[in-house]
Design a protein around this motif. Structure first.
Motif, PDB file in Angstrom:
ATOM      1  N   GLU A 364     -26.081  15.179 123.366  1.00  0.00           N
ATOM      2  CA  GLU A 364     -27.227  16.175 124.078  1.00  0.00           C
ATOM      3  C   GLU A 364     -27.887  17.059 122.871  1.00  0.00           C
ATOM      4  O   GLU A 364     -27.467  17.122 122.107  1.00  0.00           O
ATOM      5  N   ARG A 365     -28.539  17.716 123.529  1.00  0.00           N
ATOM      6  CA  ARG A 365     -28.804  18.537 122.950  1.00  0.00           C
ATOM      7  C   ARG A 365     -29.112  19.857 122.056  1.00  0.00           C
ATOM      8  O   ARG A 365     -27.612  20.774 122.123  1.00  0.00           O
ATOM      9  N   VAL A 366     -28.740  19.910 121.432  1.00  0.00           N
ATOM     10  CA  VAL A 366     -27.983  21.292 120.275  1.00  0.00           C
ATOM     11  C   VAL A 366     -28.991  22.761 120.048  1.00  0.00           C
ATOM     12  O   VAL A 366     -30.143  22.037 119.216  1.00  0.00           O
ATOM     13  N   GLU A 367     -28.691  23.946 119.900  1.00  0.00           N
ATOM     14  CA  GLU A 367     -30.124  24.393 119.087  1.00  0.00           C
ATOM     15  C   GLU A 367     -30.097  24.827 117.409  1.00  0.00           C
ATOM     16  O   GLU A 367     -29.113  24.010 117.149  1.00  0.00           O
ATOM     17  N   GLU A 368     -31.611  24.828 117.454  1.00  0.00           N
ATOM     18  CA  GLU A 368     -31.700  24.755 115.921  1.00  0.00           C
ATOM     19  C   GLU A 368     -30.805  26.291 115.306  1.00  0.00           C
ATOM     20  O   GLU A 368     -30.619  26.231 115.639  1.00  0.00           O
ATOM     21  N   PRO A 369     -30.257  25.071 114.093  1.00  0.00           N
ATOM     22  CA  PRO A 369     -29.958  26.722 113.036  1.00  0.00           C
ATOM     23  C   PRO A 369     -30.852  27.573 112.595  1.00  0.00           C
ATOM     24  O   PRO A 369     -31.579  27.766 112.693  1.00  0.00           O
ATOM     25  N   ALA A 370     -30.298  28.921 112.297  1.00  0.00           N
ATOM     26  CA  ALA A 370     -30.569  29.586 112.469  1.00  0.00           C
ATOM     27  C   ALA A 370     -31.571  29.748 111.336  1.00  0.00           C
ATOM     28  O   ALA A 370     -30.523  29.456 110.523  1.00  0.00           O
TER      29      ALA A 370
END
Length: 370
Positions: A364-370
């Protein structure tokens, strides 16, 4: 042609993880090979030519190998190592994308010390150079580049004129039915290169694992205990169901339940994207009773990485079947994840370091860390 030359210290290099070696030149390697382009049943492949004259570090000592062809367990390998970053690019084998860690016989290598100046025409893997050391230029005048996985990529010197015809001819088997092309590589010939089985009870392999630096004592002990547990579980399958522990499953306890077609789930992932490997329960829900999802297997070693995040390294749609030599083309590509390899934790510390293939439905895709 028969082998007429042996490296002066062949069989006595006593290599360990982290040792610096130099791949011998074409003429020296050619003299070790028989008429099949092999030494002790192990082929020297065209993809290995680009490393001639290069210096790399020993990644693992390949004194044993797990049998992925006949499923006979662990097999004994003599005088061979894996080198850091030296994976097969499949260029001479139909573009196979399995990216196997190649085997190097000690006769094809010579030990060098980190402070030894390189000979003319020799290049050094930047990862193998000691801190602060200058990295000499490659044969083409450029410094060695780094691949997407961070491993060294040879600059690609001109192929050997004498060695190449012999080893290119050895990359093909007799055609299959209907003239189907079939390939030969170190993977397909592994049972000849490692002809004898290595019993689980042979404690010398565990001493070798620790002494060479392949693994630490606690890792080796755990791998041995897992091997003993799996042996008991395998034999328990002959007992009535009510006497089995977890139905005789091996450690890691991977079992699919689906009957009929298994589900798909295309994400269109591209190299560089950040993903998370789904939970084990989620992945098991996509497997049939043979632990397959649309023909792709999921095993206990892969289950160790459930919940981990990693970046997509590449998409894979073709690989060689080690049993037959046929090129398998996938209807839907699989995913390779950066830094995720088989560590041998559940396979008696096997050093082959296979790169697992992942179905997109397991990710599953995850958001890139800030």
């Amino acid at each position: 042609m028969t082998a007429t030359w042996t490296a002066p210290d062949a069989g006595a290099l006593d290599l360990r993880v982290g040792d610096l070696v130099e791949v011998r030149g074409e003429a020296e390697i050619l003299a070790t090979l028989d008429e099949r382009g092999e030494l002790e049943g192990l082929p020297f492949m065209p993809e290995m030519l680009a490393y001639c004259g290069r210096r790399l570090t020993v990644h693992k000592v390949a004194h044993k190998v797990c049998d992925t062809i006949g499923r006979s367990g662990m097999r004994r390998m003599e005088r061979a190592v894996h080198l850091t970053g030296a994976r097969c690019d499949g260029g001479a084998h139909g573009g196979c994308q399995t990216a196997c860690l190649m085997y190097w016989k000690e006769a094809w290598l010579k030990r060098v010390e980190p402070g030894d100046p390189p000979e003319r025409g020799t290049s050094v893997d930047p990862a193998a150079a000691p801190p602060g050391a200058a990295v000499p230029e490659g044969r083409d005048g450029s410094s060695a580049a780094l691949g997407a996985s961070g491993s060294a990529v040879p600059p690609g010197p001109a192929p050997g004129r004498r060695l190449l015809p012999l080893i290119e001819a050895a990359t093909r088997k007799e055609p299959g039915p209907g003239g189907e092309e079939r390939f030969s590589c170190q993977g397909t010939e592994m049972l000849r290169a490692a002809p004898s089985c290595l019993p689980l009870k042979d404690v010398r392999q565990y001493v070798m694992d620790v002494r060479t630096g392949n693994a630490g004592p606690l890792f080796v002990l755990r791998a041995l205990l897992v091997g003993l547990f799996n042996r008991v579980q395998d034999r328990s399958r002959k007992l009535p169901g009510w006497l089995r522990f977890r139905d005789g499953m091996r450690w890691g306890f991977v079992a699919g339940r689906l009957t009929g077609p298994t589900p798909g789930g295309a994400l269109g992932l591209r190299p560089g994207e950040l993903v998370r490997i789904k939970s084990k329960a989620e992945i098991l829900a996509t497997l049939n009773q043979d632990r397959l999802n649309r023909g792709m297997g999921f095993d206990e070693e892969m289950s160790r990485y459930c919940g981990r995040t990693a970046r997509v390294l590449s998409r894979v749609d073709r690989c060689i079947d080690e049993r037959t030599g046929r090129m398998l083309t996938m209807k839907s590509p699989c995913i390779v994840l950066a830094g995720i390899v088989c560590a041998g934790a559940y396979t008696v510390s096997c050093p082959r370091a296979f790169i697992p293939f992942w179905r997109e439905i397991w990710l599953e895709r995850v958001e890139e860390p800030a």
